[in-house]
Design an enzyme around this catalytic site. Sequence first.
Site, mmCIF file in Angstrom:
data_model
loop_
_atom_site.group_PDB
_atom_site.id
_atom_site.type_symbol
_atom_site.label_atom_id
_atom_site.label_comp_id
_atom_site.label_asym_id
_atom_site.label_seq_id
_atom_site.Cartn_x
_atom_site.Cartn_y
_atom_site.Cartn_z
ATOM 1 N N SER A 113 0.824 -1.205 0.000
ATOM 2 C CA SER A 113 0.000 0.000 0.000
ATOM 3 C C SER A 113 0.863 1.263 0.000
ATOM 4 C CB SER A 113 -0.895 0.004 1.236
ATOM 5 O OG SER A 113 -0.093 -0.045 2.394
ATOM 6 N N TYR A 159 -4.352 0.269 3.760
ATOM 7 C CA TYR A 159 -5.244 -0.833 3.388
ATOM 8 C C TYR A 159 -5.880 -1.459 4.639
ATOM 9 C CZ TYR A 159 -3.523 -1.340 -1.472
ATOM 10 O OH TYR A 159 -3.218 -1.166 -2.797
ATOM 11 N N GLY A 160 -5.151 -1.367 5.746
ATOM 12 C CA GLY A 160 -5.509 -2.152 6.928
ATOM 13 C C GLY A 160 -6.821 -1.802 7.593
ATOM 14 N N ASN A 169 1.094 -7.513 4.492
ATOM 15 C CA ASN A 169 0.411 -8.553 5.271
ATOM 16 C C ASN A 169 -1.101 -8.490 5.087
ATOM 17 O OD1 ASN A 169 2.487 -9.823 7.469
ATOM 18 N ND2 ASN A 169 3.066 -7.766 6.871
ATOM 19 N N THR A 170 -1.617 -7.270 4.995
ATOM 20 C CA THR A 170 -3.064 -7.108 4.858
ATOM 21 C C THR A 170 -3.537 -7.763 3.562
ATOM 22 O OG1 THR A 170 -2.819 -4.992 5.988
ATOM 23 C CG2 THR A 170 -4.904 -5.388 4.865
ATOM 24 N N CYS A 217 3.122 -6.521 9.831
ATOM 25 C CA CYS A 217 2.800 -5.475 8.855
ATOM 26 C C CYS A 217 4.152 -5.030 8.331
ATOM 27 C CB CYS A 217 2.079 -4.308 9.528
ATOM 28 S SG CYS A 217 1.874 -2.864 8.457
ATOM 29 N N THR A 218 4.282 -4.944 7.016
ATOM 30 C CA THR A 218 5.612 -4.660 6.456
ATOM 31 C C THR A 218 6.086 -3.239 6.765
ATOM 32 O OG1 THR A 218 4.538 -4.228 4.326
ATOM 33 C CG2 THR A 218 5.533 -6.409 4.652
ATOM 34 N N HIS A 219 5.186 -2.388 7.236
ATOM 35 C CA HIS A 219 5.632 -1.057 7.670
ATOM 36 C C HIS A 219 6.403 -1.115 8.999
ATOM 37 C CE1 HIS A 219 2.780 0.529 4.709
ATOM 38 N NE2 HIS A 219 3.224 1.753 4.952
HETATM 39 N N1 DGL Z 1 2.194 -2.668 4.903
HETATM 40 C C1 DGL Z 1 0.912 -3.275 4.858
HETATM 41 C C2 DGL Z 1 0.815 -4.506 5.693
HETATM 42 O O1 DGL Z 1 1.801 -5.218 5.759
HETATM 43 C C3 DGL Z 1 -0.298 -2.410 4.821
HETATM 44 C C4 DGL Z 1 -0.482 -1.373 5.843
HETATM 45 C C5 DGL Z 1 -1.700 -0.562 5.512
HETATM 46 O O2 DGL Z 1 -1.775 -0.064 4.391
HETATM 47 O O3 DGL Z 1 -2.593 -0.470 6.354
HETATM 48 O O4 DGL Z 1 -0.194 -4.851 6.243
#
Ligand code: DGL
Length: 271
Positions: free
Chosen positions: A13, A44-45, A76-77, A186-188
């Site tokens: 995202s 996205y989450g 991940n989402t 979450c990859t962030h």
């Molecule tokens: N980086 C994403 C994840 O791993 C999405 C975070 C988001 O957009 O809410 O879930």
Amino acid sequence: MSSSTSPIGIFDSGIGGLTVLKEIYGELPQEHTIYLGDTARVPYGIRSPETVTRYSFENTRFLSAKQIKILVIACNTASSVSLEALRTNFPVPVIGVIEPGAKAAADATRNRKVGVIGTEATVRSNSYTRAIRALDSAIEVFSIPCPLFVPIVEEGWTDDVITEMVAERYLSSVREKGIDTLVLGCTHYPLLKPVLSRVMGDGVRLIDSAIETAREIRGTLESLSLLNRSTGHANHEFYVTDAPQKFLSVGERFLGRKIEHIEKTKLEMEV
Ligand code: DGL
């Protein structure tokens, strides 16, 4: 038609997927990559599975048109809610981040108490609990959503007093469960590692799925004879769906290298 010299396609995202991209650079330095950050629609989450799946299809169509040889859902989402649908509907191999993260966590835990932090959609989907317990049903999994972390990372406040206060608020309950392993689901979140490890303390291992995911990409490419064996310069293209400035500054700082080719793009929306 894609071939061994075709690029690896990666989407997230926003900038979170760069944590996976960085490991791909390390594990597979000869591979060309195309990264798509859907910055116009982050986060996205907080969205429904149907909406995230629609976004994932649009992202995959965009990357497929660039003849990628493998797709990495560096989110991940999106992995939680759309991996199977993408595998069914697109001809390229598709790698998600949940199974690699679950495997790393199951390998790491000693006391079989694992915490998982992620977006609301990831936690609601139960994807980590299922994947971890499929590997070892004796592991207790404690999951909590941490929705404020994504905008904090996109803002670049990766090591800030505000971030530490938010982390303390979110993580105290899971710390009290006596976990020895925390999955950054979450990859962030790996961008917040210094803060998260301060808040969790030395006794808790932080797991991010990026390293394991990069290994899985290598394994899949190898088994399909799709590894790029050429020794030429690898190209790295970046696309974002909104203004690239913020992505560039936070992204270059995190990757520790210049982002040369970046374009703002429109995704073809479904009609
Ligand atoms: N980086 C994403 C994840 O791993 C999405 C975070 C988001 O957009 O809410 O879930």
